[in-house]
Enzyme design. Structure first.
Site, PDB file in Angstrom:
ATOM      1  N   HIS A  22       0.915  -1.032   0.118  1.00  0.00           N
ATOM      2  CA  HIS A  22       0.275  -0.148   0.051  1.00  0.00           C
ATOM      3  C   HIS A  22       1.568   1.093   0.098  1.00  0.00           C
ATOM      4  CE1 HIS A  22      -2.737  -3.007   1.916  1.00  0.00           C
ATOM      5  NE2 HIS A  22      -3.450  -2.680   0.791  1.00  0.00           N
ATOM      6  N   TYR A 165      -8.029 -13.212   3.033  1.00  0.00           N
ATOM      7  CA  TYR A 165      -7.378 -12.835   1.466  1.00  0.00           C
ATOM      8  C   TYR A 165      -5.864 -13.188   0.730  1.00  0.00           C
ATOM      9  CZ  TYR A 165      -6.142  -8.797   4.672  1.00  0.00           C
ATOM     10  OH  TYR A 165      -5.716  -8.078   5.163  1.00  0.00           O
ATOM     11  N   SER A 168      -0.222 -10.400  -0.942  1.00  0.00           N
ATOM     12  CA  SER A 168       1.048 -10.362  -1.741  1.00  0.00           C
ATOM     13  C   SER A 168       2.440 -11.426  -1.289  1.00  0.00           C
ATOM     14  CB  SER A 168       1.557  -8.974  -1.545  1.00  0.00           C
ATOM     15  OG  SER A 168       1.597  -8.675  -0.321  1.00  0.00           O
ATOM     16  N   GLU A 179       2.587  -5.243  10.699  1.00  0.00           N
ATOM     17  CA  GLU A 179       1.163  -4.242  11.158  1.00  0.00           C
ATOM     18  C   GLU A 179       1.685  -3.442  11.641  1.00  0.00           C
ATOM     19  OE1 GLU A 179      -1.636  -2.183   8.849  1.00  0.00           O
ATOM     20  OE2 GLU A 179      -2.118  -4.497   8.392  1.00  0.00           O
ATOM     21  N   TYR A 289     -10.088   1.149   5.193  1.00  0.00           N
ATOM     22  CA  TYR A 289     -11.057   0.010   5.853  1.00  0.00           C
ATOM     23  C   TYR A 289     -13.362   0.607   5.716  1.00  0.00           C
ATOM     24  CZ  TYR A 289      -7.736  -3.621   6.646  1.00  0.00           C
ATOM     25  OH  TYR A 289      -6.742  -4.205   6.463  1.00  0.00           O
TER      26      TYR A 289
END
Length: 312
Positions: A22, A165, A168, A179, A289
């Site tokens: 990101h 999900y 990468s 994170e 989000y």
């Protein structure tokens, strides 16, 4: 000392560190750019570590993504789609990353990929685990947690069939998400940057020790297992009609009990949590989000047992 029933793994010689999955999450972008200029800090014996900017166009624009979220793009459909300029930029990029570091699910794939992220939520340092069966990653996370104590580093386990999900990092045999927050998008905070750097140091130390033949004894790891995605209350047109309640704001990892305040409407009414048991919310009010209709996720605390591991 050798432990009975220990699992053996091949040496982890090919490691990648992804930043800029990101493009507005600045700690990973900055660290990877630093290490691309000088790899000395991330070099370890018997390990080839490759720092890599995953979404350069998004980094250039300082935006999360250009066409579509790269960290959701590594699906079998996308990776096998006929290549071409008409594909979304991030799907083209996913195919390229899969060619360099994969193929996903193959023996040729990289051993470990660390994917560096920032969150606007008050999550502190969080390691993201994609499988409760990944003994190598569980042992690594146990090692990191002990190395940084008394500082905290929690483990978020996401293997929910509907909420997991196609990341990468999932190209690697052992994918590790990192994170660290809170940090606004497009901003670099020194404490968050240093916290991420320290965790990477211990992670690479673990891989070096493993490759040199150290056997790691059985251990237990506390994890927070993703249960459910909670959206903001909305009207019939899909517009948000309430905010995260002040009692819940910044309370990542704190228990949320049935009846606790959860949202506050714009005219000041409280909406209470109606679940049947205590949960531990995280990614509370994450900026990225809103577009994914998610106010926070709920998790359950669990203890996983990892058997001993050693080099094959």
């Amino acid at each position: 000392m050798s432990f009975s029933g220990s699992a053996s793994f091949a040496e982890a010689t090919r490691v990648a560190i992804f930043g800029g999955t990101h493009g507005n999450e600045m700690s990973g972008v900055t660290l990877v750019n630093l290490w691309m200029k000088n790899k000395e800090e991330i070099q370890r014996k018997r390990v080839d570590t490759e720092p890599f900017i995953t979404n350069p166009r998004a980094v250039e624009k300082c935006t999360r993504y250009v066409d579509t979220d790269l960290n959701r793009a590594f699906t079998p459909e996308n990776l096998s789609a006929p290549g071409g300029d008409d594909l979304p930029y991030e799907v083209q990029r996913a195919q390229e990353i899969n060619r360099i570091f994969g193929p996903k699910g193959s023996p040729e794939a990289y051993d470990v990929i660390f994917d560096l992220h920032n969150t606007t939520s008050n999550m502190g340092c969080t390691l993201i685990l994609e499988s409760s069966k990944d003994l190598f990653n569980l042992q690594m996370m146990n090692y990191i947690k002990k190395a940084i104590a008394p500082a905290s580093c929690l483990v978020l386990l996401n293997e929910h069939p509907l909420l997991k999900y196609s990341t990468s990092r999932s190209v690697a045999k052992h994918p590790v998400g990192l994170e660290v927050g809170p940090q606004p998008q497009g901003v670099l905070r020194s404490n968050i940057f240093e916290a991420m750097r320290v965790i990477l140091k211990h992670a690479l130390d673990f891989i070096e020790l493993f490759n040199e033949g150290m056997e790691f004894p059985p251990c237990t790891v506390e994890v927070f297992r993703v249960l459910e995605r909670i959206d903001y209350p909305r009207d019939n047109n899909g517009n948000i009609i309430a905010m995260v309640h002040p009692n819940l704001q910044d309370g990542d990892w704190e228990p949320l009990n049935p009846g606790d305040p959860m949202f506050q409407t714009f005219d000041g009414k409280t909406i209470h949590y109606q679940g049947s048991s205590t949960v531990y919310p995280t990614f509370i009010n994450e900026a990225a989000y809103y577009e994914k209709q998610q106010a926070f996720v709920t998790t359950r605390r669990e203890t996983l047992v990892a058997s001993a591991i050693r080099k094959a």
